[in-house]
Design a protein around this motif. Structure first.
Motif, PDB file in Angstrom:
ATOM      1  N   ASP A 156       0.856  -1.184   0.000  1.00 18.28           N
ATOM      2  CA  ASP A 156       0.000   0.000   0.000  1.00 18.28           C
ATOM      3  C   ASP A 156       0.894   1.237   0.000  1.00 18.28           C
ATOM      4  OD1 ASP A 156       0.641   0.803   2.798  1.00 18.28           O
ATOM      5  OD2 ASP A 156      -0.451  -1.035   3.306  1.00 18.28           O
ATOM      6  N   THR A 157       0.287   2.408   0.009  1.00 16.15           N
ATOM      7  CA  THR A 157       1.037   3.655  -0.132  1.00 16.15           C
ATOM      8  C   THR A 157       1.813   4.046   1.128  1.00 16.15           C
ATOM      9  OG1 THR A 157      -0.922   4.936   0.514  1.00 16.15           O
ATOM     10  CG2 THR A 157      -0.580   4.569  -1.844  1.00 16.15           C
ATOM     11  N   ILE A 161       5.553   4.243   0.642  1.00 14.33           N
ATOM     12  CA  ILE A 161       6.124   5.210  -0.290  1.00 14.33           C
ATOM     13  C   ILE A 161       6.690   6.366   0.538  1.00 14.33           C
ATOM     14  CG2 ILE A 161       5.717   6.670  -2.323  1.00 14.33           C
ATOM     15  CD1 ILE A 161       3.368   4.912  -3.020  1.00 14.33           C
TER      16      ILE A 161
END
Length: 253
Positions: free
Chosen positions: A64-65, A68
């Motif tokens: 998932d983000t 990041i």
């Protein structure tokens, strides 16, 4: 000054400079032994990069983000030295060198950086990565093995810092031990390449850790795996080695 005389003096002073340099190793009774200067030279390598964030090669799976972000966010202990396993075995080398050469000029810097990186808080975040289903194969088994080797080195270090850091690192070592125990029985054949994923190399370091800590569950699964895969090995084609990417010998491992 003529050319020959100039050349003579250049050569003479070059020899003086080289002879004045401390030897990094010496031969004793047919064996090469690391000198204090050599230990200092090696210590400088991970000290230079263990708290340097970039360049960095991450091998995590972005499920998932939330990932990041800077690797230091999810690898606050082992974010330096280009990748996770290099950071881990860099930490191991510093502990090993400090145990063998406690009077190293870099001793205080080593202690300071080990304390900062291997805090209980940082290790707790490292554990979280390995608890995610998507990351269970992260650094399997090379990084796992080096983490257990680091913990083994800390546990045998008769120093207050060693005791504190081994306590901090214990949850991660225990998590990787559980992953080993779950993973090994599922394997249908050994990985014999001369690179990171070589199974025998990982088993060797993990076995030493399991033996030192009395982890019978890990010891037993390593023993069973080794017998299952390697008991009947013979005539390994060592003349084919090394391969272009090998840094381990598949046959000797």
């Amino acid at each position: 000054m003529n050319y020959k005389l100039f050349t003579f003096f250049c050569t003479f002073f070059a020899v003086l400079i080289l002879s004045a340099q401390e030897k990094l190793y010496e031969e004793q009774q047919g064996k090469y032994v690391l000198t204090s200067a050599g230990a200092s030279h090696l210590a400088k390598l991970p000290l230079k990069c263990m708290q340097q964030e970039f360049p960095y090669k991450t091998s995590v799976t972005f499920s998932d983000t939330s990932l990041i972000t800077k690797p230091k966010t999810y690898h606050p202990a082992f974010y330096g030295c280009f990748d996770w396993h290099s950071s881990v075995h860099g930490h191991w080398m510093l502990v090993r060198l400090l145990k063998l050469y406690p009077e190293l000029p870099e001793a205080e810097e080593i202690r300071s950086k080990l304390t900062a990186n291997l805090s209980a808080e940082n290790i707790a975040k490292e554990v979280k990565i390995f608890e995610e289903d998507a990351q269970k194969g992260f650094e399997r088994t090379y990084g796992w093995a080096w983490l257990l080797e680091l913990q083994k080195e800390l546990l045998s270090w008769n120093d207050p810092l060693g005791k504190q850091l081994s306590t901090n690192l214990a949850p991660l070592a225990q998590q990787l031990s559980r992953l080993y125990i779950t993973y090994l029985p599922k394997m249908n054949y050994p990985i014999r390449v001369g690179e990171h994923s070589n199974l025998a190399f990982g088993l060797t370091l993990a076995y030493d850790y399991a033996k030192q800590t009395g982890n019978d569950s890990l010891l037993n699964v390593i023993h069973e795996t080794a017998i299952r895969f390697y008991k009947n090995d013979s005539a390994c084609p060592i003349t084919w080695e090394p391969g272009g990417s090998d840094f381990l010998s598949p046959c000797l491992e």
